[in-house]
Each structure stands twice: as structure tokens, then as C-alpha cells.
Design a protein around this motif. Sequence first.
Motif, PDB file in Angstrom:
ATOM      1  N   GLN A 126       0.837  -1.211   0.000  1.00  0.00           N
ATOM      2  CA  GLN A 126       0.000   0.000   0.000  1.00  0.00           C
ATOM      3  C   GLN A 126       0.868   1.255   0.000  1.00  0.00           C
ATOM      4  OE1 GLN A 126      -3.473   0.252   2.579  1.00  0.00           O
ATOM      5  NE2 GLN A 126      -3.547  -1.972   2.741  1.00  0.00           N
ATOM      6  N   GLU A 127       1.997   1.169   0.709  1.00  0.00           N
ATOM      7  CA  GLU A 127       2.913   2.316   0.733  1.00  0.00           C
ATOM      8  C   GLU A 127       3.534   2.540  -0.645  1.00  0.00           C
ATOM      9  OE1 GLU A 127       5.750   1.569   3.858  1.00  0.00           O
ATOM     10  OE2 GLU A 127       4.150   1.427   5.354  1.00  0.00           O
ATOM     11  N   GLU A 128       3.806   1.437  -1.356  1.00  0.00           N
ATOM     12  CA  GLU A 128       4.455   1.542  -2.675  1.00  0.00           C
ATOM     13  C   GLU A 128       3.480   1.940  -3.782  1.00  0.00           C
ATOM     14  OE1 GLU A 128       6.350  -2.230  -3.400  1.00  0.00           O
ATOM     15  OE2 GLU A 128       7.458  -2.143  -1.513  1.00  0.00           O
ATOM     16  N   LEU A 129       2.226   1.511  -3.652  1.00  0.00           N
ATOM     17  CA  LEU A 129       1.238   1.752  -4.704  1.00  0.00           C
ATOM     18  C   LEU A 129       0.113   2.646  -4.207  1.00  0.00           C
ATOM     19  CD1 LEU A 129       0.483  -1.608  -6.585  1.00  0.00           C
ATOM     20  CD2 LEU A 129       1.447   0.459  -7.558  1.00  0.00           C
ATOM     21  N   ILE A 182       0.087 -11.993  -6.000  1.00  0.00           N
ATOM     22  CA  ILE A 182       0.958 -12.738  -5.099  1.00  0.00           C
ATOM     23  C   ILE A 182       0.600 -12.420  -3.650  1.00  0.00           C
ATOM     24  CG2 ILE A 182       3.367 -13.155  -4.426  1.00  0.00           C
ATOM     25  CD1 ILE A 182       4.043 -12.169  -7.363  1.00  0.00           C
ATOM     26  N   PHE A 183       0.429 -13.480  -2.864  1.00  0.00           N
ATOM     27  CA  PHE A 183       0.030 -13.369  -1.460  1.00  0.00           C
ATOM     28  C   PHE A 183       1.163 -13.794  -0.540  1.00  0.00           C
ATOM     29  CE2 PHE A 183      -3.891 -13.809  -3.759  1.00  0.00           C
ATOM     30  CZ  PHE A 183      -4.832 -13.092  -3.043  1.00  0.00           C
ATOM     31  N   ASP A 184       1.168 -13.240   0.686  1.00  0.00           N
ATOM     32  CA  ASP A 184       2.098 -13.746   1.697  1.00  0.00           C
ATOM     33  C   ASP A 184       1.434 -14.932   2.401  1.00  0.00           C
ATOM     34  OD1 ASP A 184       0.261 -12.700   3.504  1.00  0.00           O
ATOM     35  OD2 ASP A 184       1.528 -11.030   4.119  1.00  0.00           O
ATOM     36  N   ALA A 185       2.127 -15.493   3.389  1.00  0.00           N
ATOM     37  CA  ALA A 185       1.623 -16.688   4.075  1.00  0.00           C
ATOM     38  C   ALA A 185       0.302 -16.436   4.792  1.00  0.00           C
ATOM     39  CB  ALA A 185       2.672 -17.199   5.055  1.00  0.00           C
ATOM     40  N   SER A 186       0.048 -15.170   5.179  1.00  0.00           N
ATOM     41  CA  SER A 186      -1.187 -14.880   5.910  1.00  0.00           C
ATOM     42  C   SER A 186      -2.329 -14.406   5.004  1.00  0.00           C
ATOM     43  CB  SER A 186      -0.916 -13.843   7.009  1.00  0.00           C
ATOM     44  OG  SER A 186      -0.456 -12.640   6.426  1.00  0.00           O
ATOM     45  N   GLY A 187      -2.133 -14.476   3.689  1.00  0.00           N
ATOM     46  CA  GLY A 187      -3.230 -14.167   2.772  1.00  0.00           C
ATOM     47  C   GLY A 187      -3.383 -12.704   2.404  1.00  0.00           C
ATOM     48  N   ARG A 188      -2.350 -11.873   2.631  1.00  0.00           N
ATOM     49  CA  ARG A 188      -2.376 -10.473   2.190  1.00  0.00           C
ATOM     50  C   ARG A 188      -1.683 -10.379   0.837  1.00  0.00           C
ATOM     51  NH1 ARG A 188      -5.851  -7.493   4.884  1.00  0.00           N
ATOM     52  NH2 ARG A 188      -4.717  -5.586   4.492  1.00  0.00           N
ATOM     53  N   ILE A 189      -2.158  -9.504  -0.015  1.00  0.00           N
ATOM     54  CA  ILE A 189      -1.545  -9.329  -1.342  1.00  0.00           C
ATOM     55  C   ILE A 189      -0.236  -8.546  -1.179  1.00  0.00           C
ATOM     56  CG2 ILE A 189      -1.814  -8.263  -3.620  1.00  0.00           C
ATOM     57  CD1 ILE A 189      -4.878  -8.746  -3.275  1.00  0.00           C
ATOM     58  N   ILE A 190       0.877  -9.155  -1.614  1.00  0.00           N
ATOM     59  CA  ILE A 190       2.179  -8.484  -1.477  1.00  0.00           C
ATOM     60  C   ILE A 190       2.732  -8.012  -2.822  1.00  0.00           C
ATOM     61  CG2 ILE A 190       2.897  -9.508   0.706  1.00  0.00           C
ATOM     62  CD1 ILE A 190       4.505 -11.593  -0.922  1.00  0.00           C
ATOM     63  N   ASN A 191       2.097  -8.437  -3.909  1.00  0.00           N
ATOM     64  CA  ASN A 191       2.515  -7.940  -5.226  1.00  0.00           C
ATOM     65  C   ASN A 191       1.438  -8.244  -6.244  1.00  0.00           C
ATOM     66  OD1 ASN A 191       4.036  -6.710  -7.173  1.00  0.00           O
ATOM     67  ND2 ASN A 191       5.832  -8.020  -6.912  1.00  0.00           N
ATOM     68  N   VAL A 192       1.351  -7.380  -7.246  1.00  0.00           N
ATOM     69  CA  VAL A 192       0.396  -7.578  -8.325  1.00  0.00           C
ATOM     70  C   VAL A 192       1.098  -7.255  -9.628  1.00  0.00           C
ATOM     71  CG1 VAL A 192      -1.822  -6.888  -9.331  1.00  0.00           C
ATOM     72  CG2 VAL A 192      -1.504  -6.813  -6.860  1.00  0.00           C
ATOM     73  N   ASP A 193       1.066  -8.199 -10.552  1.00  0.00           N
ATOM     74  CA  ASP A 193       1.604  -7.944 -11.881  1.00  0.00           C
ATOM     75  C   ASP A 193       0.397  -7.765 -12.787  1.00  0.00           C
ATOM     76  OD1 ASP A 193       2.874  -7.840 -14.263  1.00  0.00           O
ATOM     77  OD2 ASP A 193       4.147  -9.583 -13.937  1.00  0.00           O
ATOM     78  N   ILE A 194      -0.027  -6.505 -12.949  1.00  0.00           N
ATOM     79  CA  ILE A 194      -1.228  -6.246 -13.739  1.00  0.00           C
ATOM     80  C   ILE A 194      -1.013  -6.711 -15.164  1.00  0.00           C
ATOM     81  CG2 ILE A 194      -2.584  -4.373 -14.751  1.00  0.00           C
ATOM     82  CD1 ILE A 194      -2.891  -3.227 -11.998  1.00  0.00           C
ATOM     83  N   SER A 195       0.149  -6.455 -15.693  1.00  0.00           N
ATOM     84  CA  SER A 195       0.575  -7.080 -16.941  1.00  0.00           C
ATOM     85  C   SER A 195       1.952  -6.543 -17.233  1.00  0.00           C
ATOM     86  CB  SER A 195      -0.368  -6.784 -18.093  1.00  0.00           C
ATOM     87  OG  SER A 195       0.076  -7.482 -19.230  1.00  0.00           O
ATOM     88  N   ARG A 196       2.868  -7.436 -17.466  1.00  0.00           N
ATOM     89  CA  ARG A 196       4.264  -7.032 -17.653  1.00  0.00           C
ATOM     90  C   ARG A 196       4.408  -5.988 -18.783  1.00  0.00           C
ATOM     91  NH1 ARG A 196       4.588 -12.491 -16.669  1.00  0.00           N
ATOM     92  NH2 ARG A 196       5.735 -13.034 -14.794  1.00  0.00           N
ATOM     93  N   ASP A 197       3.535  -6.108 -19.764  1.00  0.00           N
ATOM     94  CA  ASP A 197       3.670  -5.248 -20.936  1.00  0.00           C
ATOM     95  C   ASP A 197       3.166  -3.826 -20.720  1.00  0.00           C
ATOM     96  OD1 ASP A 197       4.338  -7.724 -21.963  1.00  0.00           O
ATOM     97  OD2 ASP A 197       2.317  -8.077 -22.720  1.00  0.00           O
ATOM     98  N   PHE A 198       2.403  -3.602 -19.657  1.00  0.00           N
ATOM     99  CA  PHE A 198       1.714  -2.314 -19.558  1.00  0.00           C
ATOM    100  C   PHE A 198       2.081  -1.458 -18.351  1.00  0.00           C
ATOM    101  CE2 PHE A 198      -1.243  -5.321 -21.606  1.00  0.00           C
ATOM    102  CZ  PHE A 198      -1.085  -4.845 -22.892  1.00  0.00           C
TER     103      PHE A 198
END
Length: 199
Positions: A126-129, A182-198
Motif C-alpha cells: 500500500q505504501e508503494e502503490l 501474489i500473497f504472503d503466508a497470511s493471505g495479504r496481497i504483497i505484489n500484483v503484476d497487472i501485466s508485464r507489458d503495460f
Amino acid sequence: TAAAELLLEALKERQGEVLHEALADPIQSSVEVQTVQARLDQRVNIEASRIVSVIPGYNTTTIDAVVTTASGDEGMLMVLDENGKLLAWKWSDRIQPIETTALDFTRDLAAGRWIAARSKMSLQLQEELAPGDLERKWTKLSQVSGGFRKVKDAVIAHQGGDQQLVLVAVAFGQATTNLFVIFDASGRIINVDISRDFV
């Protein structure tokens, strides 16, 4: 489709080695042939299978298939990478909690609920995005892909451990693409690749 036919045949014949060989590199390296074989041996006997549809995307292809067992037909979804290797799969009627979160997150993006989407992310992400970053990425993907149509399905590619990967198939006007959530072990989203091309 040849790759999908091979996979379905390996499932039916319970060929662990063939199935293991057909896995995409990151998945293949994280699982032993014996583990694949053990899981195949636990499955009910498959009498027949057929491919319902093949949906090519930007860097993945989604295969919709049906397998017939003694208890009836069961839907199966397979996601292949650009080399025709199996990246993820799932039985259509089984939903896991991280799949639900990934679907909800993607539906939030599609509806422009940027704050709601961000609430499913880890604090660090959340801090990064910022909400504006999410909006910009999603809008760009939507414009380039011919406009959002619908969120189709979610498939777990890797579960357990520090990182868990869910692929969410999203239909746009010109193509279906997979969001890598991508989720961490506790089920929080730690990364999203919306699409490498965009991005």
C-alpha cells in the motif's frame, strides 16, 4: 491444444513423470515427481476428457476442459505459459480463500474501487502503490486491451510458503489476460503484476 491434450491424457493415465515434465519451470522446481504421482493416485478415475475452449492471452493461454469420472462431469481450468507449459490449474468448482480475495481484488479494480482494492494489500505494498498508481495501471491495461469485459476465474498456481500465487483471468475486448496476484503466508496481497507489458 496439443499441450493441453497431453496434460489431460497424463491425468487420465496417472502419468506423474509426464505431468511433472509439462509443468512450467518455477512450478516444476518446487515439486517432486513423487508428489505429483501421489496426488494423481489419490484422484478418482478419469474416464474421458475434452477441451471446451482455448483462450489465448498476451503471455498465457487459458484452457477450459471437462473431465468425466464415475460421479459425472467436472470442469477444469488450465493456464499455460508462452512455451505451452502448465503454469496453473484448478477444478472449477473448488474455491480457496486466496482465490476469493484475488477475485474480489480484481473486481474492485474493474469497478474503480481503488481504496477497496488497496485494503486487500499488505501495508508495504500500500505504501508503494498509491490509489492513483492502481488506477493508472488498470486504465492503461484496459485501453490497450480493448476495454474491460469481465473477471472470469481465479486459479492457484502456487500455494503454501511465504509466497502464494493466484492467476486471475480477465476478459477484455481484444484478449483475455491473467493478472498475477501474489500473497504472503497470511493471505495479504504483497505484489500484483497487472501485466508485464503495460506497467
